[in-house]
Write a protein that holds these residues in place. Structure first.
Motif, PDB file in Angstrom:
ATOM      1  N   THR A  39       0.849  -1.181   0.000  1.00 17.54           N
ATOM      2  CA  THR A  39       0.000   0.000   0.000  1.00 17.54           C
ATOM      3  C   THR A  39       0.893   1.242   0.000  1.00 17.54           C
ATOM      4  O   THR A  39       2.115   1.153   0.096  1.00 17.54           O
ATOM      5  CB  THR A  39      -0.938  -0.009   1.213  1.00 17.54           C
ATOM      6  N   ARG A  40       0.269   2.415  -0.095  1.00 14.39           N
ATOM      7  CA  ARG A  40       1.025   3.654  -0.229  1.00 14.39           C
ATOM      8  C   ARG A  40       1.832   3.958   1.041  1.00 14.39           C
ATOM      9  O   ARG A  40       1.415   3.639   2.157  1.00 14.39           O
ATOM     10  CB  ARG A  40       0.094   4.808  -0.584  1.00 14.39           C
ATOM     11  N   SER A  41       3.000   4.574   0.849  1.00 19.64           N
ATOM     12  CA  SER A  41       4.015   4.655   1.906  1.00 19.64           C
ATOM     13  C   SER A  41       3.592   5.523   3.089  1.00 19.64           C
ATOM     14  O   SER A  41       3.156   6.670   2.926  1.00 19.64           O
ATOM     15  CB  SER A  41       5.321   5.193   1.325  1.00 19.64           C
ATOM     16  N   SER A  42       3.768   4.949   4.276  1.00 16.65           N
ATOM     17  CA  SER A  42       3.500   5.640   5.532  1.00 16.65           C
ATOM     18  C   SER A  42       4.108   4.811   6.651  1.00 16.65           C
ATOM     19  O   SER A  42       4.208   3.579   6.546  1.00 16.65           O
ATOM     20  CB  SER A  42       1.987   5.786   5.754  1.00 16.65           C
ATOM     21  N   ILE A  43       4.523   5.485   7.728  1.00 18.84           N
ATOM     22  CA  ILE A  43       4.995   4.778   8.919  1.00 18.84           C
ATOM     23  C   ILE A  43       4.378   5.426  10.155  1.00 18.84           C
ATOM     24  O   ILE A  43       3.925   6.573  10.119  1.00 18.84           O
ATOM     25  CB  ILE A  43       6.532   4.782   9.050  1.00 18.84           C
ATOM     26  N   LEU A  44       4.361   4.669  11.255  1.00 17.39           N
ATOM     27  CA  LEU A  44       3.965   5.194  12.560  1.00 17.39           C
ATOM     28  C   LEU A  44       5.130   5.002  13.513  1.00 17.39           C
ATOM     29  O   LEU A  44       5.681   3.905  13.617  1.00 17.39           O
ATOM     30  CB  LEU A  44       2.735   4.473  13.100  1.00 17.39           C
ATOM     31  N   ILE A  45       5.505   6.079  14.208  1.00 15.89           N
ATOM     32  CA  ILE A  45       6.574   6.045  15.200  1.00 15.89           C
ATOM     33  C   ILE A  45       5.930   6.163  16.577  1.00 15.89           C
ATOM     34  O   ILE A  45       5.226   7.140  16.860  1.00 15.89           O
ATOM     35  CB  ILE A  45       7.581   7.189  14.972  1.00 15.89           C
ATOM     36  N   GLN A  46       6.145   5.153  17.427  1.00 12.98           N
ATOM     37  CA  GLN A  46       5.565   5.143  18.774  1.00 12.98           C
ATOM     38  C   GLN A  46       6.673   5.063  19.811  1.00 12.98           C
ATOM     39  O   GLN A  46       7.560   4.206  19.723  1.00 12.98           O
ATOM     40  CB  GLN A  46       4.628   3.949  18.946  1.00 12.98           C
ATOM     41  N   MET A  47       6.602   5.949  20.817  1.00 11.53           N
ATOM     42  CA  MET A  47       7.566   5.949  21.902  1.00 11.53           C
ATOM     43  C   MET A  47       7.093   5.007  23.015  1.00 11.53           C
ATOM     44  O   MET A  47       5.939   4.587  23.043  1.00 11.53           O
ATOM     45  CB  MET A  47       7.770   7.360  22.439  1.00 11.53           C
ATOM     46  N   GLN A  48       7.998   4.698  23.933  1.00 20.42           N
ATOM     47  CA  GLN A  48       7.663   3.774  25.005  1.00 20.42           C
ATOM     48  C   GLN A  48       6.557   4.296  25.905  1.00 20.42           C
ATOM     49  O   GLN A  48       5.823   3.515  26.514  1.00 20.42           O
ATOM     50  CB  GLN A  48       8.915   3.449  25.831  1.00 20.42           C
ATOM     51  N   ASP A  49       6.407   5.624  25.991  1.00 20.20           N
ATOM     52  CA  ASP A  49       5.344   6.183  26.832  1.00 20.20           C
ATOM     53  C   ASP A  49       4.007   6.274  26.103  1.00 20.20           C
ATOM     54  O   ASP A  49       3.032   6.807  26.649  1.00 20.20           O
ATOM     55  CB  ASP A  49       5.749   7.558  27.368  1.00 20.20           C
ATOM     56  N   GLY A  50       3.939   5.763  24.863  1.00 16.26           N
ATOM     57  CA  GLY A  50       2.699   5.746  24.112  1.00 16.26           C
ATOM     58  C   GLY A  50       2.524   6.888  23.141  1.00 16.26           C
ATOM     59  O   GLY A  50       1.570   6.888  22.342  1.00 16.26           O
ATOM     60  N   ALA A  51       3.394   7.888  23.188  1.00 17.14           N
ATOM     61  CA  ALA A  51       3.300   9.000  22.241  1.00 17.14           C
ATOM     62  C   ALA A  51       3.489   8.485  20.824  1.00 17.14           C
ATOM     63  O   ALA A  51       4.399   7.692  20.556  1.00 17.14           O
ATOM     64  CB  ALA A  51       4.340  10.066  22.569  1.00 17.14           C
ATOM     65  N   GLY A  52       2.634   8.918  19.904  1.00 17.65           N
ATOM     66  CA  GLY A  52       2.693   8.415  18.541  1.00 17.65           C
ATOM     67  C   GLY A  52       2.733   9.514  17.507  1.00 17.65           C
ATOM     68  O   GLY A  52       2.073  10.554  17.649  1.00 17.65           O
ATOM     69  N   VAL A  53       3.527   9.297  16.459  1.00 11.01           N
ATOM     70  CA  VAL A  53       3.658  10.239  15.348  1.00 11.01           C
ATOM     71  C   VAL A  53       3.453   9.477  14.043  1.00 11.01           C
ATOM     72  O   VAL A  53       4.211   8.547  13.734  1.00 11.01           O
ATOM     73  CB  VAL A  53       5.044  10.914  15.342  1.00 11.01           C
ATOM     74  N   LEU A  54       2.435   9.851  13.300  1.00 12.79           N
ATOM     75  CA  LEU A  54       2.196   9.283  11.979  1.00 12.79           C
ATOM     76  C   LEU A  54       2.963  10.085  10.949  1.00 12.79           C
ATOM     77  O   LEU A  54       2.998  11.325  11.016  1.00 12.79           O
ATOM     78  CB  LEU A  54       0.701   9.339  11.657  1.00 12.79           C
ATOM     79  N   VAL A  55       3.582   9.410   9.989  1.00 11.78           N
ATOM     80  CA  VAL A  55       4.251  10.100   8.886  1.00 11.78           C
ATOM     81  C   VAL A  55       3.418   9.898   7.623  1.00 11.78           C
ATOM     82  O   VAL A  55       3.322   8.787   7.103  1.00 11.78           O
ATOM     83  CB  VAL A  55       5.685   9.587   8.678  1.00 11.78           C
ATOM     84  N   ASP A  56       2.764  10.979   7.189  1.00  9.10           N
ATOM     85  CA  ASP A  56       1.949  11.053   5.983  1.00  9.10           C
ATOM     86  C   ASP A  56       0.596  10.353   6.137  1.00  9.10           C
ATOM     87  O   ASP A  56       0.440   9.414   6.927  1.00  9.10           O
ATOM     88  CB  ASP A  56       2.701  10.520   4.761  1.00  9.10           C
ATOM     89  N   THR A  57      -0.366  10.859   5.365  1.00  8.08           N
ATOM     90  CA  THR A  57      -1.732  10.326   5.400  1.00  8.08           C
ATOM     91  C   THR A  57      -2.141   9.930   3.985  1.00  8.08           C
ATOM     92  O   THR A  57      -2.900  10.635   3.324  1.00  8.08           O
ATOM     93  CB  THR A  57      -2.715  11.369   5.970  1.00  8.08           C
ATOM     94  N   GLY A  58      -1.628   8.831   3.501  1.00  7.51           N
ATOM     95  CA  GLY A  58      -1.911   8.386   2.142  1.00  7.51           C
ATOM     96  C   GLY A  58      -3.325   7.873   1.972  1.00  7.51           C
ATOM     97  O   GLY A  58      -4.076   7.712   2.940  1.00  7.51           O
ATOM     98  N   PRO A  59      -3.726   7.567   0.730  1.00  6.23           N
ATOM     99  CA  PRO A  59      -5.104   7.156   0.449  1.00  6.23           C
ATOM    100  C   PRO A  59      -5.490   5.813   1.043  1.00  6.23           C
ATOM    101  O   PRO A  59      -6.680   5.488   1.095  1.00  6.23           O
ATOM    102  CB  PRO A  59      -5.155   7.129  -1.084  1.00  6.23           C
TER     103      PRO A  59
END
Length: 268
Positions: A39-59
């Protein structure tokens, strides 16, 4: 820090629309190998404390979040404004509802300005209660300047992506470089000492807007990361071929791959 590859395909995904009977054009990829489905490129980065950062919002975002059981993150980092990296922006309304607040969108000023122009309603101030639309708050980030995202240190660096630019991302010992064909000297400085680098490798032959295999291997020789993971791969990049031909330390990504890495520095 956990990095989840939600998608590692190019703008058309793999398979592409078309093919025999309309059931997909796989190019050189074996349709029997599940890791060739991209599928179209995207990643999710999650820290140990639960904080999350999504990279890009593809279709493909809605299906990706459901497939990986993801319903919570607090920020989105945009690499550039091409449709295969932004067209799923409306799907973050579900995340707004779960966390009960707008998300912060980080990226280069021109990228966020284009998003605000194309999706004006999403960037309007949120009036509680409820979310009848997705709600984002823009936070422009200059290239080369460290920024606190969810209390952790991130850095965006400049890349060339054919006729436009894109943002590479450095987060601790991890870097992400989707949609890139040229790296300026500043990017090499920001990539120095990186341990794990996920990088665009659309095909085996040269391309005008995306890195190809020989170029990625040249960059690897200069940067010397311990681990290189290929992403944004098109239908030329067959899983079995890559397993047989990539050098040690270079590997293909796949939808669902997860990486466990040390958290980046926290910023008070």
């Amino acid at each position: 820090m956990k990095v989840t590859v939600l998608g590692c395909g190019g703008s058309t995904g793999v398979p592409m629309v078309g093919g025999p009977g309309g059931y997909g054009d796989w190019g050189a990829c074996d349709p029997k190998e599940a890791r060739n489905i991209r599928t179209r490129s995207s990643i999710l980065i999650q820290m140990q404390d639960g904080a999350g950062v999504l990279v890009d919002t593809g279709p493909d975002l809605r299906a990706q979040l459901l497939a990986h059981g993801i319903s919570r993150f607090q920020a989105i980092l945009y690499t550039h404004a091409h449709a295969d990296h932004i067209a799923g922006i409306d799907e973050v309304r579900g995340i707004n509802r779960v966390i009960g607040q707008p998300l912060t969108a980080y990226g280069a000023a021109d990228v966020l300005a284009e998003l605000e122009e194309r999706f004006t309603y999403i960037f309007k101030p949120w009036t509680p209660p409820g979310f009848f639309r997705a709600a984002l708050v823009a936070h422009p980030v200059p290239f080369g300047q460290k920024v606190a995202v969810n209390g952790y240190e991130f850095l965006l660096f400049e890349q060339a992506h054919g006729r436009i630019g894109s943002a590479g991302i450095r987060c601790g010992d991890f870097a992400y470089s989707t949609d890139v064909v040229e790296l300026p000297e500043s990017a090499f400085r920001h990539l120095a000492g990186v341990d794990t680098w996920m990088v665009d490798c659309f095909q085996r032959q040269p391309h005008s807007a995306h890195a190809w295999l020989a170029r990625v291997l040249e960059w690897r020789e200069r940067i010397q990361p311990r681990r290189v993971i290929l992403t944004h791969m098109g239908p030329d990049m067959d899983w079995a071929w890559m397993q047989a031909n990539l050098p040690q330390g270079v590997e293909p990504g796949w939808d669902g791959l997860t990486l466990e890495l040390p958290d980046p520095p926290a910023i008070p």
